[in-house]
Design a protein around this motif. Structure first.
Motif, mmCIF file in Angstrom:
data_model
loop_
_atom_site.group_PDB
_atom_site.id
_atom_site.type_symbol
_atom_site.label_atom_id
_atom_site.label_comp_id
_atom_site.label_asym_id
_atom_site.label_seq_id
_atom_site.Cartn_x
_atom_site.Cartn_y
_atom_site.Cartn_z
ATOM 1 N N LYS A 1 -95.532 -18.256 -21.072
ATOM 2 C CA LYS A 1 -94.343 -18.805 -20.422
ATOM 3 C C LYS A 1 -94.558 -20.290 -20.087
ATOM 4 N N GLY A 2 -94.976 -21.012 -21.117
ATOM 5 C CA GLY A 2 -95.254 -22.431 -20.961
ATOM 6 C C GLY A 2 -94.004 -23.282 -21.052
ATOM 7 N N ASN A 3 -94.193 -24.551 -21.346
ATOM 8 C CA ASN A 3 -93.021 -25.434 -21.457
ATOM 9 C C ASN A 3 -93.298 -26.614 -22.356
ATOM 10 N N ILE A 4 -92.221 -27.298 -22.711
ATOM 11 C CA ILE A 4 -92.264 -28.437 -23.626
ATOM 12 C C ILE A 4 -91.567 -29.620 -22.971
ATOM 13 N N VAL A 5 -92.170 -30.807 -23.108
ATOM 14 C CA VAL A 5 -91.491 -32.035 -22.718
ATOM 15 C C VAL A 5 -91.478 -32.964 -23.927
ATOM 16 N N ASN A 6 -90.287 -33.336 -24.369
ATOM 17 C CA ASN A 6 -90.124 -34.271 -25.477
ATOM 18 C C ASN A 6 -89.903 -35.674 -24.934
ATOM 19 N N VAL A 7 -90.563 -36.659 -25.518
ATOM 20 C CA VAL A 7 -90.376 -38.045 -25.097
ATOM 21 C C VAL A 7 -89.336 -38.680 -26.007
ATOM 22 N N SER A 8 -88.139 -38.802 -25.478
ATOM 23 C CA SER A 8 -87.022 -39.355 -26.221
ATOM 24 C C SER A 8 -86.821 -40.812 -25.812
ATOM 25 N N SER A 9 -85.583 -41.233 -25.603
ATOM 26 C CA SER A 9 -85.282 -42.622 -25.270
ATOM 27 C C SER A 9 -83.858 -42.716 -24.756
ATOM 28 N N VAL A 10 -83.582 -43.762 -23.997
ATOM 29 C CA VAL A 10 -82.195 -44.040 -23.627
ATOM 30 C C VAL A 10 -81.357 -44.249 -24.882
ATOM 31 N N ALA A 11 -82.007 -44.592 -25.988
ATOM 32 C CA ALA A 11 -81.309 -44.758 -27.267
ATOM 33 C C ALA A 11 -80.789 -43.433 -27.820
ATOM 34 N N GLY A 12 -81.269 -42.322 -27.267
ATOM 35 C CA GLY A 12 -80.701 -41.034 -27.636
ATOM 36 C C GLY A 12 -79.439 -40.721 -26.868
ATOM 37 N N LEU A 13 -79.254 -41.401 -25.729
ATOM 38 C CA LEU A 13 -78.107 -41.162 -24.851
ATOM 39 C C LEU A 13 -76.981 -42.178 -25.057
ATOM 40 N N ARG A 14 -77.336 -43.387 -25.479
ATOM 41 C CA ARG A 14 -76.371 -44.464 -25.643
ATOM 42 C C ARG A 14 -76.580 -45.159 -26.982
ATOM 43 N N ALA A 15 -75.533 -45.821 -27.462
ATOM 44 C CA ALA A 15 -75.613 -46.540 -28.736
ATOM 45 C C ALA A 15 -76.066 -47.979 -28.517
ATOM 46 N N PHE A 16 -76.954 -48.451 -29.378
ATOM 47 C CA PHE A 16 -77.436 -49.826 -29.327
ATOM 48 C C PHE A 16 -77.429 -50.425 -30.728
ATOM 49 N N GLU A 17 -77.159 -51.695 -30.817
ATOM 50 C CA GLU A 17 -77.127 -52.379 -32.102
ATOM 51 C C GLU A 17 -78.535 -52.630 -32.638
ATOM 52 N N ASN A 18 -78.640 -52.612 -33.950
ATOM 53 C CA ASN A 18 -79.841 -53.035 -34.672
ATOM 54 C C ASN A 18 -81.040 -52.100 -34.516
ATOM 55 N N THR A 19 -80.798 -50.875 -34.076
ATOM 56 C CA THR A 19 -81.866 -49.857 -34.073
ATOM 57 C C THR A 19 -81.268 -48.528 -34.554
ATOM 58 N N LEU A 20 -80.537 -48.575 -35.633
ATOM 59 C CA LEU A 20 -79.727 -47.443 -36.085
ATOM 60 C C LEU A 20 -80.565 -46.180 -36.316
#
Length: 257
Positions: A134-153
């Motif tokens: 009964k363990g767990n996982i933490v994924n390291v994402s980014s604010v770029a997964g939540l919002r759109a930003f230019e030049n890092t498509l």
């Protein structure tokens, strides 16, 4: 807090991964650390051993998440040595600039392989062992997964995919008692931008601009992310799953600049 717990961290040779390894070591965890840079990983291991209450030395696995055999080897080594796995931290990731007019399929493939295909496969292989405890996982994402930003498509797409992966796997594994969450850092003081091709001068100017793009008026430190990762992996977060938690000085709440 993590005594008797086995924690696997990818991308542990620098930045957020290294700080996370040290944070878990302070709290008594037994660690498996992976990365591609042997020299840097050895430095992280030495510090882990020094600060661990029981002087536990992590297991080191030199691995590339673009290689399926390497991913399989990570799990094989972990289970062979510790016989179990309690926490998986999918931290390894890469960044590259590019718009729809300047990107390439090669860039897209490289980023998607590292940032989502690697975690996808590693999580597949780790799940049976996480379920047992009964363990767990933490994924390291980014604010770029939540919002759109230019030049890092490609990067934005990969992190949005990782966030959805987090939510879907959280729902799938919740009946088995396995929690799955993600942290979404803003700009953090690591070498990821320099490794992505920024010059030192460009990076210095970029950090100045971040005072405007982050509501708190500054970029973040890796320790500010690692402390949240260990919280999400702990029993203190026992009722949290499927969350994507911004650690970005308020950047997600602002208009993208």
């Amino acid at each position: 807090m993590f005594s008797q717990k086995v924690v696997l961290i990818t991308g542990a040779s620098s930045g957020i991964g290294a700080e996370t390894a040290w944070e878990f070591s302070k709290q008594g965890a037994s660690l498996v650390l992976t990365g591609r840079n042997k020299h840097n990983l050895d430095i992280v291991l030495e510090k882990c051993e020094q600060i661990s209450p029981s002087k536990l030395r992590p297991i080191k696995v030199i691995a590339d998440l673009n290689n399926e055999k390497d991913i399989e080897h990570i799990i094989d080594i972990t289970i062979k040595h510790f016989k179990k796995l309690d926490v998986l931290i999918n931290n390894a990731g890469i960044l590259a600039d590019g718009t729809i007019e300047t990107t390439s399929l090669e860039q897209y493939d490289n980023i998607m392989k590292t940032n989502i295909r690697g975690p996808y496969y590693l999580t597949m292989l780790a799940t049976p062992y996480l379920t047992e405890n009964k363990g767990n996982i933490v994924n390291v994402s980014s604010v770029a997964g939540l919002r759109a930003f230019e030049n890092t498509l490609s990067y934005c797409i990969s992190k949005a995919a990782l966030d959805q992966f987090t939510r879907c796997v959280a729902l799938e594994l919740a009946p088995k008692g396995v929690r799955v969450n993600a942290v979404n850092p803003g700009v953090i003081m690591t070498n990821i931008h320099l490794r992505a091709g920024m010059s030192q001068l460009e990076y210095t100017e970029y950090l100045k601009k971040c005072k405007v793009t982050h509501a708190l008026g500054r970029v973040g430190e890796a320790k500010e992310v690692s402390s949240v990762i260990t919280f999400l992996a702990s029993d203190s977060a026992s009722n949290i799953t499927g969350a994507t938690l911004p650690i970005d000085g308020g950047r997600h709440a602002m208009y993208p600049h």
